[in-house]
Design an enzyme around this catalytic site. Sequence first.
Site, PDB file in Angstrom:
ATOM      1  N   ASP A  42       3.462  59.316  51.814  1.00  0.00           N
ATOM      2  CA  ASP A  42       3.713  58.814  50.464  1.00  0.00           C
ATOM      3  C   ASP A  42       2.456  58.923  49.611  1.00  0.00           C
ATOM      4  OD1 ASP A  42       6.205  58.264  51.319  1.00  0.00           O
ATOM      5  OD2 ASP A  42       6.068  56.074  51.138  1.00  0.00           O
ATOM      6  N   ASP A  46       1.898  60.787  46.134  1.00  0.00           N
ATOM      7  CA  ASP A  46       1.396  60.120  44.929  1.00  0.00           C
ATOM      8  C   ASP A  46       0.187  60.857  44.363  1.00  0.00           C
ATOM      9  OD1 ASP A  46       3.362  58.276  45.222  1.00  0.00           O
ATOM     10  OD2 ASP A  46       2.092  56.747  46.172  1.00  0.00           O
ATOM     11  N   SER A  91      40.712  57.320  40.474  1.00  0.00           N
ATOM     12  CA  SER A  91      40.387  56.340  41.506  1.00  0.00           C
ATOM     13  C   SER A  91      41.134  56.744  42.774  1.00  0.00           C
ATOM     14  CB  SER A  91      40.744  54.940  41.048  1.00  0.00           C
ATOM     15  OG  SER A  91      42.102  54.897  40.719  1.00  0.00           O
ATOM     16  N   GLU A 123      34.426  60.290  54.950  1.00  0.00           N
ATOM     17  CA  GLU A 123      33.152  59.799  54.412  1.00  0.00           C
ATOM     18  C   GLU A 123      33.212  58.287  54.272  1.00  0.00           C
ATOM     19  OE1 GLU A 123      33.119  61.542  50.481  1.00  0.00           O
ATOM     20  OE2 GLU A 123      33.691  63.498  51.282  1.00  0.00           O
ATOM     21  N   LYS A 125      33.206  54.860  52.338  1.00  0.00           N
ATOM     22  CA  LYS A 125      33.491  54.463  50.963  1.00  0.00           C
ATOM     23  C   LYS A 125      32.341  53.569  50.518  1.00  0.00           C
ATOM     24  CE  LYS A 125      37.067  52.915  47.834  1.00  0.00           C
ATOM     25  NZ  LYS A 125      36.225  52.130  46.959  1.00  0.00           N
ATOM     26  N   ASP A 127      29.924  51.239  48.423  1.00  0.00           N
ATOM     27  CA  ASP A 127      30.212  50.115  47.540  1.00  0.00           C
ATOM     28  C   ASP A 127      29.166  50.068  46.426  1.00  0.00           C
ATOM     29  OD1 ASP A 127      31.665  48.032  46.677  1.00  0.00           O
ATOM     30  OD2 ASP A 127      31.045  46.626  48.230  1.00  0.00           O
ATOM     31  N   TYR A 234      29.585  63.067  45.874  1.00  0.00           N
ATOM     32  CA  TYR A 234      30.729  63.359  46.745  1.00  0.00           C
ATOM     33  C   TYR A 234      31.888  64.080  46.061  1.00  0.00           C
ATOM     34  CZ  TYR A 234      31.966  58.801  44.717  1.00  0.00           C
ATOM     35  OH  TYR A 234      32.198  57.762  43.848  1.00  0.00           O
ATOM     36  N   CYS A 417      45.883  15.852  31.682  1.00  0.00           N
ATOM     37  CA  CYS A 417      44.863  16.897  31.715  1.00  0.00           C
ATOM     38  C   CYS A 417      43.507  16.280  32.057  1.00  0.00           C
ATOM     39  CB  CYS A 417      44.795  17.582  30.347  1.00  0.00           C
ATOM     40  SG  CYS A 417      43.372  18.672  30.175  1.00  0.00           S
ATOM     41  N   CYS A 441      42.634  20.153  23.115  1.00  0.00           N
ATOM     42  CA  CYS A 441      41.964  20.091  24.421  1.00  0.00           C
ATOM     43  C   CYS A 441      40.702  20.943  24.381  1.00  0.00           C
ATOM     44  CB  CYS A 441      42.917  20.586  25.510  1.00  0.00           C
ATOM     45  SG  CYS A 441      42.130  20.707  27.129  1.00  0.00           S
TER      46      CYS A 441
HETATM   47  S1  IVH Z   1      36.044  60.316  45.772  1.00  0.00           S
HETATM   48  C1  IVH Z   1      39.310  61.725  43.237  1.00  0.00           C
HETATM   49  N1  IVH Z   1      34.452  59.504  47.691  1.00  0.00           N
HETATM   50  O1  IVH Z   1      35.792  54.704  45.177  1.00  0.00           O
HETATM   51  C2  IVH Z   1      38.325  61.145  44.132  1.00  0.00           C
HETATM   52  N2  IVH Z   1      35.001  57.963  45.967  1.00  0.00           N
HETATM   53  O2  IVH Z   1      38.455  53.780  44.569  1.00  0.00           O
HETATM   54  C3  IVH Z   1      37.412  60.221  43.464  1.00  0.00           C
HETATM   55  N3  IVH Z   1      33.933  55.780  46.176  1.00  0.00           N
HETATM   56  O3  IVH Z   1      35.709  55.466  41.755  1.00  0.00           O
HETATM   57  C4  IVH Z   1      36.433  59.549  44.252  1.00  0.00           C
HETATM   58  N4  IVH Z   1      32.831  56.215  48.036  1.00  0.00           N
HETATM   59  O4  IVH Z   1      33.504  54.828  42.934  1.00  0.00           O
HETATM   60  C5  IVH Z   1      35.087  59.169  46.563  1.00  0.00           C
HETATM   61  N5  IVH Z   1      33.039  58.924  49.432  1.00  0.00           N
HETATM   62  C6  IVH Z   1      33.662  58.599  48.299  1.00  0.00           C
HETATM   63  C7  IVH Z   1      33.534  57.326  47.706  1.00  0.00           C
HETATM   64  C8  IVH Z   1      34.229  57.049  46.536  1.00  0.00           C
HETATM   65  C9  IVH Z   1      33.076  55.310  47.091  1.00  0.00           C
HETATM   66  C10 IVH Z   1      34.431  55.004  45.037  1.00  0.00           C
HETATM   67  C11 IVH Z   1      34.315  55.674  43.699  1.00  0.00           C
HETATM   68  C12 IVH Z   1      35.700  55.705  43.129  1.00  0.00           C
HETATM   69  C13 IVH Z   1      36.347  54.613  43.897  1.00  0.00           C
HETATM   70  C14 IVH Z   1      37.827  54.829  43.945  1.00  0.00           C
END
Ligand code: IVH
Length: 679
Positions: A42, A46, A91, A123, A125, A127, A234, A417, A441
């Site tokens: 690192d 830098d 989504s 993959e 998901k 958060d 992704y 109430c 109220c």
């Molecule tokens: S693909 C059409 N891949 O999940 C496909 N989404 O519930 C669109 N998310 O808005 C998304 N990990 O924020 C995809 N490996 C992943 C993901 C992912 C998290 C989220 C993303 C999306 C939401 C949909």
Amino acid sequence: MKRKAARPSRAGLPAARIAELREQLLAHDYRYHVLDDPSISDSEYDGLMQQLKQLEAQHPQLITPDSPTQRVGAAPAAAFAEVLHAVPMLSLDNAFSEQDVRDFDRRVHERLKRSEPISYSAEPKLDGLAVSLIYRDGALQRAATRGDGVHGEDVTANVRTIRGVPLVLRGSPPALIEVRGEIFMPLAGFAQMNEQAQQRGEKVFVNPRNAAAGSLRQLDPRITASRPLDIFLYAVGLIEGGAAPEHHTQLLQAFRDWGLKTCPEARAVLGIEGCLAYYRDIGARRDSLPYQIDGVVYKVDSRADQERLGFVSRAPRWALAHKFPAEEASTVLTAIEFQVGRTGALTPVARLQPVFVGGVTVSNATLHNMDEVARKDVRAGDTVVIRRAGDVIPEVVRVVIDAEHAVRAPIRLPDRCPICGSPVEKAEGEAIARCSGGFTCRAQRQEGIRHFASRRAMDIEGLGEKLIEQLVENDLVKSPADIFTLTAAQLAGLERMGEKSAANLHAAIAKSRDTTLPRFLFALGIRDVGEATALALAQHFLTLKALAAATPEQIEQVPDVGPVVAAHVAVFFASKAHAAVIARLRDLGVKWPPLQRRVTAGAKLAGQTWVVTGTLAAMSREQATAALVELGAKVAGSVSKKTAGVVVGADAGSKLKKAQEFAIPVLDEAGFLELLKTP
Ligand code: IVH
């Protein structure tokens, strides 16, 4: 420090040395972020950055926006600009059981008429927050949040500060490529940041997701730069001047070749069994991953098959989110209290001994309504199981029955109430009990005013919950109209208000006076009148006066308005008190101009008849129709020779065929969004 004698070749060619340093830094970024295999320490990194900074300081004309020194470039902004996603950001459908996943896989087989196992990309998901990054000629041009999938916010200045986001791509990406992914805060960075915040006596974030969201939505990019954010890409959106590989898993490899970070846990799996094995594997390792995930995502690997499968409403048919079960924990319920909402609804809330569940400490949980309390037979002193899934409000799942449960007193709905003492009413057959106090109220007043000022209503920036609480408590605001009588001096007198913020709020209040009829209608807080209904009412009646004078039968003529809503609207406007508030708002300068008759000669689609067919990803068919009407078009249910154009979503059938027969212009969703965008 001793200054080294500059080598003549370099001193003479600062541009070349600058280019060399940038290239080296880029290569190290790639090794560090994408390959996870740094070749220097690192501090060496830098050192290179320092050299580049010095040279650029001596030769400011050589600074380019994509230099690695220029991550924090922009000054604080006043607000985020809105962006329109050319390809809507979809989504995902959720699966909560193995059976849901098997059903998904079966549907994919059926639609593709395939019998052999399907290749999927599996993959985690992540958060975090979905973002879109646009690279033009390899340089990061724009970064935007997902927003509602169609409209997002321009967060370029902030995203540039994230070290894992390359400012320039390597190799030869398409001339224009929009990549999509998730911005998140790794757990270690989150813990460290919160620890520091705590030491400084500042607010701590409840979980990494909120911390990431809060960090990204800073108006000052220097703050974002100080937060430990990271990214995995992704998906792709728009591509021009080049093509993406045929398979999703290859696309992820292409991302890495271009220097974009992808999740190292993504893998190609075969068939439903491959998916489920992956889910179990990641589930078992979930707690040792350095970032938070809430499930896994399966995507049909072949992009041609993805295209064939298409999407329904807002989710693709070729992908599925398989969620981990919501986390549960047990704790003691100490009391049940009743909260009074905007419409007077009494919501029983469980006060709990604090318990850590789903990544946050929970001390309140909702019980929804009295039927729920009775069904679960919850009593003060009981041990209860709490569940918290994602960002959802924690809820009480069930009581753990013990010996004392039976002797604890059952919970009763209060007769009066808890806030104002007015009688509580519960209509026959309705689950919800309401305070009958109306605007007398304090709780209803407060919630009503909060709704009135909220972003989608009058949009009074800076008038948040805490301030409204004080204004109502001190009787400075008794009705929404009183907001417009507040002086800057009165505002400055409130707790935690400086002169400057009081002046800003005063200006924001003044600015909010110019609103639109749909917003104003929504702001009034009429029962069951949400944004969509407010818009439909406004478009039908065009003026508030016409709506206020309408009978329930006339109101029922509005698309999607049934007898219950129509009755609520009519009752609202029949009230003298409401009429008085509206009159006062008008006297105080609030303006809600009438909507224009739609088929004005100047409108872009005036005199034309359009048809909407199939499923659009970004909006409902009603919204598409409203947008066309706004442009002056008539919208018909069937295609004829006179039809001017047809908007075609996924799975369009006979109407599309007919349009093609008559050679009527057809717009796909992207084309339609473009039409709406261009003046
Ligand atoms: S693909 C059409 N891949 O999940 C496909 N989404 O519930 C669109 N998310 O808005 C998304 N990990 O924020 C995809 N490996 C992943 C993901 C992912 C998290 C989220 C993303 C999306 C939401 C949909």
